[in-house]
Design a protein around this motif. Structure first.
Motif, PDB file in Angstrom:
ATOM      1  N   GLY A   1       5.737  -5.702   0.953  1.00 31.28           N
ATOM      2  CA  GLY A   1       5.517  -4.273   0.959  1.00 31.28           C
ATOM      3  C   GLY A   1       4.940  -3.808  -0.368  1.00 31.28           C
ATOM      4  N   TYR A   2       5.144  -2.547  -0.683  1.00 27.50           N
ATOM      5  CA  TYR A   2       4.564  -1.954  -1.886  1.00 27.50           C
ATOM      6  C   TYR A   2       5.228  -2.536  -3.138  1.00 27.50           C
ATOM      7  N   PRO A   3       4.437  -2.905  -4.171  1.00 29.56           N
ATOM      8  CA  PRO A   3       4.994  -3.531  -5.368  1.00 29.56           C
ATOM      9  C   PRO A   3       6.080  -2.698  -6.043  1.00 29.56           C
ATOM     10  N   VAL A   4       7.135  -3.387  -6.486  1.00 26.72           N
ATOM     11  CA  VAL A   4       8.263  -2.752  -7.164  1.00 26.72           C
ATOM     12  C   VAL A   4       8.139  -2.978  -8.657  1.00 26.72           C
ATOM     13  N   GLY A   5       8.397  -1.938  -9.445  1.00 24.11           N
ATOM     14  CA  GLY A   5       8.355  -2.091 -10.896  1.00 24.11           C
ATOM     15  C   GLY A   5       8.741  -0.819 -11.604  1.00 24.11           C
ATOM     16  N   ALA A   6       8.833  -0.931 -12.930  1.00 26.62           N
ATOM     17  CA  ALA A   6       9.227   0.218 -13.731  1.00 26.62           C
ATOM     18  C   ALA A   6       8.045   1.123 -14.065  1.00 26.62           C
TER      19      ALA A   6
ATOM     20  N   LEU B   1      13.454  -1.987   9.220  1.00 31.47           N
ATOM     21  CA  LEU B   1      13.748  -0.982   8.193  1.00 31.47           C
ATOM     22  C   LEU B   1      12.486  -0.390   7.601  1.00 31.47           C
ATOM     23  N   GLU B   2      11.398  -1.151   7.652  1.00 32.33           N
ATOM     24  CA  GLU B   2      10.128  -0.678   7.091  1.00 32.33           C
ATOM     25  C   GLU B   2       8.988  -1.265   7.915  1.00 32.33           C
ATOM     26  N   PRO B   3       8.658  -0.646   9.044  1.00 31.66           N
ATOM     27  CA  PRO B   3       7.715  -1.235  10.001  1.00 31.66           C
ATOM     28  C   PRO B   3       6.242  -1.114   9.625  1.00 31.66           C
ATOM     29  N   GLN B   4       5.897  -0.276   8.679  1.00 35.85           N
ATOM     30  CA  GLN B   4       4.481  -0.095   8.342  1.00 35.85           C
ATOM     31  C   GLN B   4       3.974  -1.240   7.462  1.00 35.85           C
ATOM     32  N   SER B   5       2.719  -1.633   7.677  1.00 33.43           N
ATOM     33  CA  SER B   5       2.088  -2.711   6.901  1.00 33.43           C
ATOM     34  C   SER B   5       0.652  -2.322   6.600  1.00 33.43           C
ATOM     35  N   MET B   6       0.133  -2.811   5.479  1.00 33.75           N
ATOM     36  CA  MET B   6      -1.260  -2.565   5.152  1.00 33.75           C
ATOM     37  C   MET B   6      -2.159  -3.360   6.095  1.00 33.75           C
TER      38      MET B   6
ATOM     39  N   ASP C   1     -10.842   1.041   4.887  1.00 38.66           N
ATOM     40  CA  ASP C   1      -9.628   0.837   5.681  1.00 38.66           C
ATOM     41  C   ASP C   1      -8.733  -0.273   5.122  1.00 38.66           C
ATOM     42  N   PHE C   2      -9.050  -0.774   3.948  1.00 37.31           N
ATOM     43  CA  PHE C   2      -8.357  -1.943   3.395  1.00 37.31           C
ATOM     44  C   PHE C   2      -6.865  -1.685   3.216  1.00 37.31           C
ATOM     45  N   PHE C   3      -6.505  -0.510   2.693  1.00 37.24           N
ATOM     46  CA  PHE C   3      -5.114  -0.180   2.411  1.00 37.24           C
ATOM     47  C   PHE C   3      -4.481   0.704   3.491  1.00 37.24           C
ATOM     48  N   GLU C   4      -5.159   0.862   4.605  1.00 36.74           N
ATOM     49  CA  GLU C   4      -4.639   1.700   5.684  1.00 36.74           C
ATOM     50  C   GLU C   4      -3.307   1.149   6.187  1.00 36.74           C
TER      51      GLU C   4
END
Length: 372
Positions: free
Chosen positions: A162-167, A262-267, A366-369
């Motif tokens: 999923g989306y990158p995690v960071g500070a 829990l998080e069904p959306q994908s790029m 549409d790459f990050f859609e």
């Protein structure tokens, strides 16, 4: 087109000696010291004590290595950026193949690592810490590893789940206090001889990064460990009902059903790359190292190589590992003109520098859609 410099080197000794050697290598390069330190420390003393305890428990030796580095560049170890960045990036593709699918009957491991060229070490390192397993892999923030294999034939790699995690601003904030993927990968490479041992270490390890961690060993055992906001699920190579599977792969979405709910959306690009890998393996007879190299460097949307560096999705490195022979093949920058380099874990690695080129393009609309 941009030209960049990549480094190859070997580190040997105790953790403190290795850290000191790393520090001495940049002590006369002010811009590199600036990249590794944070003069206005953003963690409290309480948080600093906690992260030291966290590293001692789950990444033994890391505090000593960071202290050696700090001693060499003459700063307080609490100012090292690694502490605040790891106390808690990127799109990638990866696949591990059992011997039944490979031309030489070995376990092959392949991956592309995609992100921004402004946030990459561009360094390959063989590391031999006293009392730990020797390993080879590329570095992140010098002390961490993005992937690698060790002398026992264990291979470890990752893709973001999923989306990158960071500070950093713009990233998904961590939901638990824990480790970044680069600390986890190095720890497993240095301390685990096979997949089962690695799973035992991971079980209680707090991992703040949402990761698709792919583990494989030379006997053909493979497992995908997926984390989402502190939750963990595991998918083993043989857990597919009556149908025997011979490979595991991941891109940048959630693959295990319990977490996917829990998080069904994908790029869009992640699903496309995932399907590309599956179709490639399913339609191939016996796959060689060279076949995997060609596939990794084939340009998106027909292959896995992406040139979208300013969109934080450019192929920084492509890697093919043979876990039985200890062979590590790497292509920097996604362009075959940069030339694949081959290394053997049992050989001494000479310190070298190499100039490479990257092509920079804009990602398709549409790459990050996001789709379900």
């Amino acid at each position: 087109m941009e030209t960049l410099k990549v480094r190859t080197y070997e580190l040997c000794g105790t953790n403190h000696e290795i850290g000191y050697e790393l520090g001495k290598s940049i002590v006369n390069i002010p811009e590199l010291i600036c990249e590794q330190t944070n003069k206005s420390n953003v963690v409290t003393k309480e948080e600093e004590n906690y992260v030291v305890e966290l590293f001692d428990k789950y990444c033994p030796g890391l505090n000593e290595e960071l202290q050696g580095f700090a001693d060499a560049i003459q700063v307080d170890s609490s100012q090292l950026l690694y502490y605040t960045m790891t106390y808690l990036r990127p799109g990638c593709s990866q696949v591990a193949l059992t011997p039944e699918l490979t031309e030489n009957g070995h376990v092959l491991f392949a991956r592309n690592f995609d992100f921004s060229h402004h946030m990459e070490d561009f360094a390959l390192c063989k590391t031999k810490v006293v009392g730990k397993y020797a390993h080879i892999g590329t570095t992140v923030m010098q002390f961490g590893r993005t992937e690698g294999m060790n002398e026992c034939g264990l291979g470890v790699s990752q893709t973001s789940c999923g989306y990158p995690v960071g500070a950093q601003e713009g990233m998904r904030k961590p939901k638990i206090v824990g480790l970044q993927f680069w600390a986890v990968i190095r720890y497993l490479l240095e301390n685990c001889k096979d997949v089962e041992e690695a799973l035992g270490y991971i079980e209680d390890m707090p991992i703040a990064y949402n990761i698709n961690l792919l583990l494989a060993d030379k006997s053909g055992n493979m497992v995908l460990v997926e984390t989402l906001d502190g939750k963990k699920e595991i998918k083993k190579i043989n857990e597919f009902g009556n149908k025997r599977e011979y490979f595991l792969h991941s891109t940048n979405h959630i693959h295990i059903d319990k977490l996917h709910k829990l998080e069904p959306q994908s790029m869009n690009n992640s699903i496309h790359r995932y399907n590309l890998i599956k179709e490639y393996v399913d339609n191939s007879k016996k796959i060689s190292e060279k076949d995997l190299m060609n596939f990794l460097s084939l340009k998106y949307p027909y292959g896995l190589s992406c040139n979208y560096y300013n969109d934080f999705f450019g192929t920084l490195k492509s890697i093919v590992m043979d876990l039985n022979t200890g062979t590590f093949n790497i292509l920097w920058g996604g362009l075959e003109s940069n030339i694949w380099n081959k290394y053997y874990l049992n050989d001494n690695i000479k310190s070298t520098t190499q100039l490479i080129n990257i092509d920079i393009e804009k990602a398709p609309s549409d790459f990050f859609e996001l789709i379900e």
